[in-house]
Design a protein around this motif. Structure first.
Motif, PDB file in Angstrom:
ATOM      1  N   MET A 274       0.825  -1.210   0.000  1.00 42.81           N
ATOM      2  CA  MET A 274       0.000   0.000   0.000  1.00 42.81           C
ATOM      3  C   MET A 274       0.860   1.262   0.000  1.00 42.81           C
ATOM      4  O   MET A 274       0.505   2.268  -0.624  1.00 42.81           O
ATOM      5  N   GLU A 275       1.984   1.220   0.704  1.00 45.81           N
ATOM      6  CA  GLU A 275       2.868   2.387   0.740  1.00 45.81           C
ATOM      7  C   GLU A 275       3.424   2.696  -0.645  1.00 45.81           C
ATOM      8  O   GLU A 275       3.515   3.867  -1.046  1.00 45.81           O
ATOM      9  N   ARG A 276       3.791   1.634  -1.381  1.00 45.92           N
ATOM     10  CA  ARG A 276       4.313   1.834  -2.722  1.00 45.92           C
ATOM     11  C   ARG A 276       3.237   2.415  -3.642  1.00 45.92           C
ATOM     12  O   ARG A 276       3.493   3.335  -4.419  1.00 45.92           O
ATOM     13  N   LEU A 277       2.001   1.879  -3.522  1.00 45.59           N
ATOM     14  CA  LEU A 277       0.901   2.385  -4.339  1.00 45.59           C
ATOM     15  C   LEU A 277       0.594   3.842  -4.000  1.00 45.59           C
ATOM     16  O   LEU A 277       0.403   4.675  -4.902  1.00 45.59           O
ATOM     17  N   ALA A 278       0.569   4.154  -2.705  1.00 42.98           N
ATOM     18  CA  ALA A 278       0.311   5.536  -2.287  1.00 42.98           C
ATOM     19  C   ALA A 278       1.370   6.478  -2.847  1.00 42.98           C
ATOM     20  O   ALA A 278       1.056   7.578  -3.336  1.00 42.98           O
ATOM     21  N   GLY A 279       2.613   6.032  -2.807  1.00 40.35           N
ATOM     22  CA  GLY A 279       3.693   6.860  -3.325  1.00 40.35           C
ATOM     23  C   GLY A 279       3.556   7.120  -4.815  1.00 40.35           C
ATOM     24  O   GLY A 279       3.786   8.241  -5.292  1.00 40.35           O
ATOM     25  N   ARG A 280       3.163   6.098  -5.567  1.00 44.06           N
ATOM     26  CA  ARG A 280       3.007   6.266  -7.009  1.00 44.06           C
ATOM     27  C   ARG A 280       1.874   7.228  -7.326  1.00 44.06           C
ATOM     28  O   ARG A 280       1.960   8.043  -8.248  1.00 44.06           O
ATOM     29  N   VAL A 281       0.782   7.118  -6.563  1.00 44.29           N
ATOM     30  CA  VAL A 281      -0.362   8.023  -6.782  1.00 44.29           C
ATOM     31  C   VAL A 281       0.040   9.461  -6.470  1.00 44.29           C
ATOM     32  O   VAL A 281      -0.283  10.394  -7.221  1.00 44.29           O
ATOM     33  N   MET A 282       0.747   9.658  -5.369  1.00 47.18           N
ATOM     34  CA  MET A 282       1.161  11.014  -4.985  1.00 47.18           C
ATOM     35  C   MET A 282       2.036  11.675  -6.036  1.00 47.18           C
ATOM     36  O   MET A 282       1.964  12.884  -6.262  1.00 47.18           O
ATOM     37  N   LEU A 283       2.877  10.871  -6.694  1.00 45.34           N
ATOM     38  CA  LEU A 283       3.857  11.426  -7.625  1.00 45.34           C
ATOM     39  C   LEU A 283       3.326  11.589  -9.043  1.00 45.34           C
ATOM     40  O   LEU A 283       4.052  12.063  -9.921  1.00 45.34           O
ATOM     41  N   LEU A 284       2.069  11.182  -9.270  1.00 42.69           N
ATOM     42  CA  LEU A 284       1.498  11.353 -10.603  1.00 42.69           C
ATOM     43  C   LEU A 284       1.449  12.827 -10.980  1.00 42.69           C
ATOM     44  O   LEU A 284       1.244  13.704 -10.129  1.00 42.69           O
ATOM     45  N   TRP A 285       1.586  13.084 -12.279  1.00 39.54           N
ATOM     46  CA  TRP A 285       1.579  14.472 -12.736  1.00 39.54           C
ATOM     47  C   TRP A 285       0.921  14.547 -14.112  1.00 39.54           C
ATOM     48  O   TRP A 285       0.825  13.549 -14.824  1.00 39.54           O
ATOM     49  N   GLY A 286       0.411  15.686 -14.450  1.00 43.05           N
ATOM     50  CA  GLY A 286      -0.161  15.893 -15.773  1.00 43.05           C
ATOM     51  C   GLY A 286      -1.464  15.133 -15.973  1.00 43.05           C
ATOM     52  O   GLY A 286      -2.263  14.958 -15.050  1.00 43.05           O
ATOM     53  N   TRP A 287      -1.655  14.642 -17.205  1.00 44.30           N
ATOM     54  CA  TRP A 287      -2.907  13.962 -17.549  1.00 44.30           C
ATOM     55  C   TRP A 287      -3.168  12.697 -16.740  1.00 44.30           C
ATOM     56  O   TRP A 287      -4.321  12.419 -16.379  1.00 44.30           O
ATOM     57  N   PRO A 288      -2.169  11.870 -16.434  1.00 42.46           N
ATOM     58  CA  PRO A 288      -2.456  10.698 -15.592  1.00 42.46           C
ATOM     59  C   PRO A 288      -3.068  11.087 -14.246  1.00 42.46           C
ATOM     60  O   PRO A 288      -3.977  10.406 -13.747  1.00 42.46           O
TER      61      PRO A 288
END
Length: 533
Positions: free
Chosen positions: A1-15
């Motif tokens: 879950m921590e890895r998933l949360a980190g990926r979501v937080m770092l999303l940018w732009g259209w994604p």
């Protein structure tokens, strides 16, 4: 879950934008006809993680972060409202040759406007944002405040408030009695956002424990209240009467056809005269839906005579109709969306006019301004009704008093006021035939049921195409007809005395919860800044 949360937080732009839209749209699955309330756990968990990543322009400072949060909240809300309100476009297909141009406004324009409230919620939450549990409380504070504002600002449209997602069944509706849907919304956002703590760990133990406790209290209170419901109803029931709901299932295109008016009226009369089934008592009260009478009743004395011919002695007809009022020489005739009570002699003995009209459906707000801007098409909408200055209780010859709610008046909890404590039942007449077999009629029915729970009195609901039903003060359907089912249903209705919290008490608890979330968020924000420094 921590890895998933980190990926979501770092999303940018259209994604990032697309995920925010998707997160909002998923939340709509919690609403009727699906009622999958767990979808909101996914929706708000993703929203919290996305909010964690609202850094804005590094050179823009705090204002840039606030703009970024507002935009994120707007996209999140846009997804939710598009997914849950797309069916509004169906109403414009009834007269597509004239109003098809407005479909994008209904399907995209209204959600875009309503999403501004969620943008405001995210902005407020961002001001109080911190690490850990505090940001969950900040979200609950922001969305609770925004959903309360949505209930009355610019005429108000609290349809599909977040709290309804936490109340898909009577077991989960009982919390509305003390808290109202706005209070449930505050706690729902806190609970639905809590899984986000798993992805960041800080405050996870306390946050999940509080959310679990609130969820158990929500379910436990419902189970406790329903366990004693039948005993309360049987002990307090008095003055029983037999009530018939007529669900004629008249297609909306027929209702708009002048040549069909006589046939439609006769269909209602024929269903009214049907004998009771299985040796049951004849109905004392017959309820027709909103605008069932397809002409101005007071201009057609023969119609009142026909009603008198069909009604047996002592029977009463309660029907939706359009009422015309001559305003005097030099003034245009005023039309009201009304409910009439007609006795077996064909006399109108009571009436009530609609107070809260549908913008652009029954009247045009800011009509003069739109005309001055040269936008005549925007005001060429069906309707032309006048709002009543206040609500009038319907008093029947038998002594029953109904609290009238015409169509979407049932979605405004704060507008149910004086007179409710003396009423035998809430009476909601509606014509949901505009929307076809879409989520709209099911959402409308759920919200009307919650009004019964909040106010502790039965609900009598008559709808043209459904859903018509008798609902007890605990939100349980006693008898009903589903959508697109033509027929009549008879049931015994009694006045009951169910202990409930009044509107002022519900408002007090709502503001208490709002203040509590604010304090938690503020303390967390202050301590976060202290330790950070």
């Amino acid at each position: 879950m921590e890895r998933l949360a980190g990926r979501v937080m770092l999303l940018w732009g259209w994604p990032r934008i697309l995920l925010a839209f998707f997160a909002g749209a998923v939340g709509a699955l919690a609403l009727p006809p699906f009622g999958f309330f767990a979808a909101l756990f996914v929706s708000f968990t993703l929203f919290i993680w996305l909010m964690d990543g609202t850094t804005g322009n590094p050179d823009g400072g705090r204002l840039s972060r606030l703009r970024s949060a507002f935009f994120l909240g707007w996209v999140f809300g846009f997804g939710y409202f598009v997914a849950s309100l797309w069916w509004l476009g169906n109403a414009l297909l009834v007269e597509a040759d004239e109003f098809a141009w407005a479909i994008p406004l209904a399907v995209l324009g209204l959600p875009a406007f309503l999403a501004l409230f969620w943008g405001f919620a995210a902005l407020v939450a961002r001001i109080l944002w911190s690490d850990g549990l505090g940001r969950i409380a900040a979200a609950a504070f922001g969305f609770g405040l925004a959903e309360w504002l949505r209930g009355f600002m610019l005429t108000g449209f609290p349809w599909n408030s977040i709290g309804y997602g936490a109340m898909p069944m009577p077991l989960m509706m009982q919390s509305a009695a003390p808290l109202g849907v706005t209070g449930v919304t505050v706690l729902a956002v806190f609970v639905f956002s809590a899984p986000a703590l798993i992805g960041t760990r800080r405050g996870m133990g306390l946050g999940l424990a509080l959310a679990g406790l609130l969820l158990c209290a929500h379910l436990g209170f419902g189970a406790w209240r329903l366990a004693g419901a039948d005993a309360v109803l049987s002990a307090t029931a008095k003055d029983p009467v037999e009530v018939r709901l007529v669900q004629p299932m008249i297609d909306q295109s027929r209702k708009l056809d002048d040549s069909e008016r006589g046939a439609i009226f006769e269909e209602h009369l024929a269903m009214t005269a049907l004998p009771a089934k299985d040796g049951a008592k004849r109905p004392d009260i017959i309820v027709w839906p909103e605008t069932s009478v397809p002409f101005i009743l007071t201009d057609n004395p023969d119609a009142l005579s026909r009603i008198a011919d069909v009604l047996e002695d002592g029977q009463v007809l309660v029907t939706g109709a359009v009422r015309a009022e001559n305003a005097g020489p030099g003034f245009a005739t005023r039309y009201y969306n009304s409910i009439y009570v007609i006795d077996s002699n064909g006399q109108i003995v009571s009436a009530s006019d609609k107070v809260h009209l549908v913008p652009y459906g029954e009247y045009v707000p800011y009509e003069d301004m739109l005309r001055s801007l040269g936008i005549p098409d925007a005001i060429a909408m069906p309707g032309g009704f006048t709002a009543a200055p206040g609500r009038t209780m319907l008093t029947l010859p038998g002594g029953q008093t109904f609290y009238p709610l015409i169509c979407y008046e049932a979605i405004f909890p704060d507008e149910i006021g004086a007179g409710i404590e003396r009423s035998s039942a809430l009476l909601n007449v509606t014509n949901d035939g505009w929307f076809g077999e879409t989520p709209g009629p099911f959402q409308h029915f759920q919200q009307a049921r919650v009004r019964a729970v909040e106010n502790g009195i039965p609900l009598i609901r008559g709808a043209n195409t459904g859903i018509s039903a008798f609902v007890d003060p605990f939100g349980r359907v006693v008898r009903g007809l589903g959508y697109n089912q033509k027929g009549v249903i008879d049931s015994t209705m009694s006045s009951v005395e169910v202990p409930f919290w009044n509107a002022s008490e519900r408002r007090f608890y709502f503001w208490l919860l709002i203040c509590l979330m604010f304090v938690i968020a503020l303390i967390s924000r202050t301590s976060f800044k202290f330790w950070k420094n």
